[in-house]
Design a protein around this motif. Structure first.
Motif, PDB file in Angstrom:
ATOM      1  N   TYR A  40      64.210  19.765 -37.304  1.00 17.06           N
ATOM      2  CA  TYR A  40      65.577  20.272 -37.253  1.00 17.06           C
ATOM      3  C   TYR A  40      66.189  19.970 -35.882  1.00 17.06           C
ATOM      4  CZ  TYR A  40      64.749  23.119 -41.456  1.00 17.06           C
ATOM      5  OH  TYR A  40      64.484  23.542 -42.730  1.00 17.06           O
ATOM      6  N   GLY A  41      67.508  19.989 -35.843  1.00 16.77           N
ATOM      7  CA  GLY A  41      68.204  19.842 -34.574  1.00 16.77           C
ATOM      8  C   GLY A  41      68.129  21.130 -33.767  1.00 16.77           C
ATOM      9  N   MET A  42      68.450  21.049 -32.485  1.00 20.42           N
ATOM     10  CA  MET A  42      68.389  22.214 -31.600  1.00 20.42           C
ATOM     11  C   MET A  42      69.579  23.144 -31.843  1.00 20.42           C
ATOM     12  SD  MET A  42      67.094  20.557 -27.987  1.00 20.42           S
ATOM     13  CE  MET A  42      68.421  19.361 -27.920  1.00 20.42           C
ATOM     14  N   GLY A  43      69.308  24.457 -31.902  1.00 18.96           N
ATOM     15  CA  GLY A  43      70.345  25.452 -32.105  1.00 18.96           C
ATOM     16  C   GLY A  43      70.757  26.120 -30.803  1.00 18.96           C
ATOM     17  N   VAL A  44      71.612  27.136 -30.918  1.00 19.80           N
ATOM     18  CA  VAL A  44      72.189  27.781 -29.730  1.00 19.80           C
ATOM     19  C   VAL A  44      71.166  28.599 -28.942  1.00 19.80           C
ATOM     20  CG1 VAL A  44      74.471  27.902 -30.795  1.00 19.80           C
ATOM     21  CG2 VAL A  44      72.911  29.833 -31.045  1.00 19.80           C
ATOM     22  N   ALA A  45      70.031  28.940 -29.556  1.00 22.96           N
ATOM     23  CA  ALA A  45      69.035  29.771 -28.875  1.00 22.96           C
ATOM     24  C   ALA A  45      68.103  28.959 -27.980  1.00 22.96           C
ATOM     25  CB  ALA A  45      68.207  30.561 -29.891  1.00 22.96           C
ATOM     26  N   PHE A  46      68.257  27.644 -27.947  1.00 17.81           N
ATOM     27  CA  PHE A  46      67.365  26.838 -27.117  1.00 17.81           C
ATOM     28  C   PHE A  46      67.398  27.221 -25.643  1.00 17.81           C
ATOM     29  CE2 PHE A  46      65.702  24.290 -30.358  1.00 17.81           C
ATOM     30  CZ  PHE A  46      64.747  23.442 -29.801  1.00 17.81           C
ATOM     31  N   PRO A  47      68.580  27.414 -25.031  1.00 19.08           N
ATOM     32  CA  PRO A  47      68.592  27.827 -23.619  1.00 19.08           C
ATOM     33  C   PRO A  47      67.835  29.132 -23.394  1.00 19.08           C
ATOM     34  CG  PRO A  47      70.757  27.067 -24.267  1.00 19.08           C
ATOM     35  CD  PRO A  47      69.948  27.159 -25.530  1.00 19.08           C
ATOM     36  N   LEU A  48      67.949  30.061 -24.343  1.00 13.45           N
ATOM     37  CA  LEU A  48      67.237  31.345 -24.231  1.00 13.45           C
ATOM     38  C   LEU A  48      65.732  31.133 -24.241  1.00 13.45           C
ATOM     39  CD1 LEU A  48      67.091  34.540 -24.484  1.00 13.45           C
ATOM     40  CD2 LEU A  48      66.919  34.104 -26.936  1.00 13.45           C
TER      41      LEU A  48
END
Length: 259
Positions: A40-48
């Motif tokens: 899957y592609g990276m979602g918004v929680a990656f920085p977290l």
């Protein structure tokens, strides 16, 4: 029905000491239709997740026997995602994410899955799910969808809720917020004043210096000292929040960064 699978690619955390954080699969990955890709592609929680891994890494550098670590659980109630569980696990492996467990549950058993895994903080981009979890006593927050990748974990506390809890918040959710504050405070004390991978921010929307001082004292009594404090004295919160770019906001009830 709740099914929890351990990630054999990572060392399991000490269940008695770790800070258990559950993040929804939809926030971590861009889980669309099957497009034929292996991951899957990276979602918004990656920085977290990257920031939490950086905190864990620094803690283990200081003390290889450290047990006060973030223990991340990836959770989903989407039946389509559950049918593609192997893709979720392989995506986690592909990106090198330090996820300890994968939890698959039905919508009806969603709260049970959080309680069964002793989740201390639930993070999602779904306001309804976060609110539902909060009402059942699980500390919950919305993820900021505009946080840039950073190795520093930035956690914001709502000073107003510290001294004047939301009337809708339950005693269980307030207790959960206090417990999380104490654990986070203990974790922050593992690092020095400078070059810390963990930063605690408090924003006070209402009241003046006395109210702000009272909130800071209350947090200290819970074992949490902040790195930055902002007293807005009634000014809108959104502008300073957009500049601070914290990963999520902790309230004694439930709140989102955009509120």
């Amino acid at each position: 029905m709740v099914s929890t699978v351990q990630n054999t690619d990572v060392k399991q955390k000490d269940a008695d000491c770790a800070v258990v954080v559950a993040v929804t699969c939809r926030a971590v990955f861009e889980c669309g239709a099957d497009d034929g890709e292996d991951v899957y592609g990276m979602g918004v929680a990656f920085p977290l997740l990257q920031a939490m891994q950086a905190v864990n890494g620094r803690l283990l550098e200081e003390n290889p026997a450290e047990s006060l670590l973030f223990d991340v659980i990836l959770i989903t109630t989407d039946s389509q995602h559950q049918q593609q569980s192997s893709r979720i696990i392989s995506s986690t492996r592909h990106y090198g994410l330090e996820v300890g467990r994968f939890c698959f549950s039905s919508e009806e058993d969603f709260i049970e899955s959080l309680l069964k895994n002793n989740v201390q903080l639930f993070l999602s981009t779904d306001r309804n799910k976060a609110h539902e979890a909060s009402q059942k006593g699980v500390l919950s927050a919305l993820l900021d969808q505009q946080v840039a990748p950073s190795e520093q974990l930035r956690v914001m506390f709502c000073g107003d809720a510290v001294i004047r809890p939301d009337a809708e918040s339950t005693s269980a959710s307030r207790q959960a917020a206090q417990s999380f504050s104490a654990q986070l405070g203990e974790m922050r004390r593992r690092f020095g004043m400078l070059d810390s991978p963990l930063s605690i921010v408090m924003v006070m929307s209402l009241g003046g210096r006395e109210s702000c001082g009272g909130a800071l004292q209350t947090l200290r009594s819970r074992g949490l000292c902040v790195d930055e404090a902002y007293c807005l004295a009634g000014a809108p919160r959104s502008p300073i929040v957009s500049l601070l770019r914290s990963h999520f906001l902790v309230s004694d009830g439930f709140s989102g960064l955009e509120d």
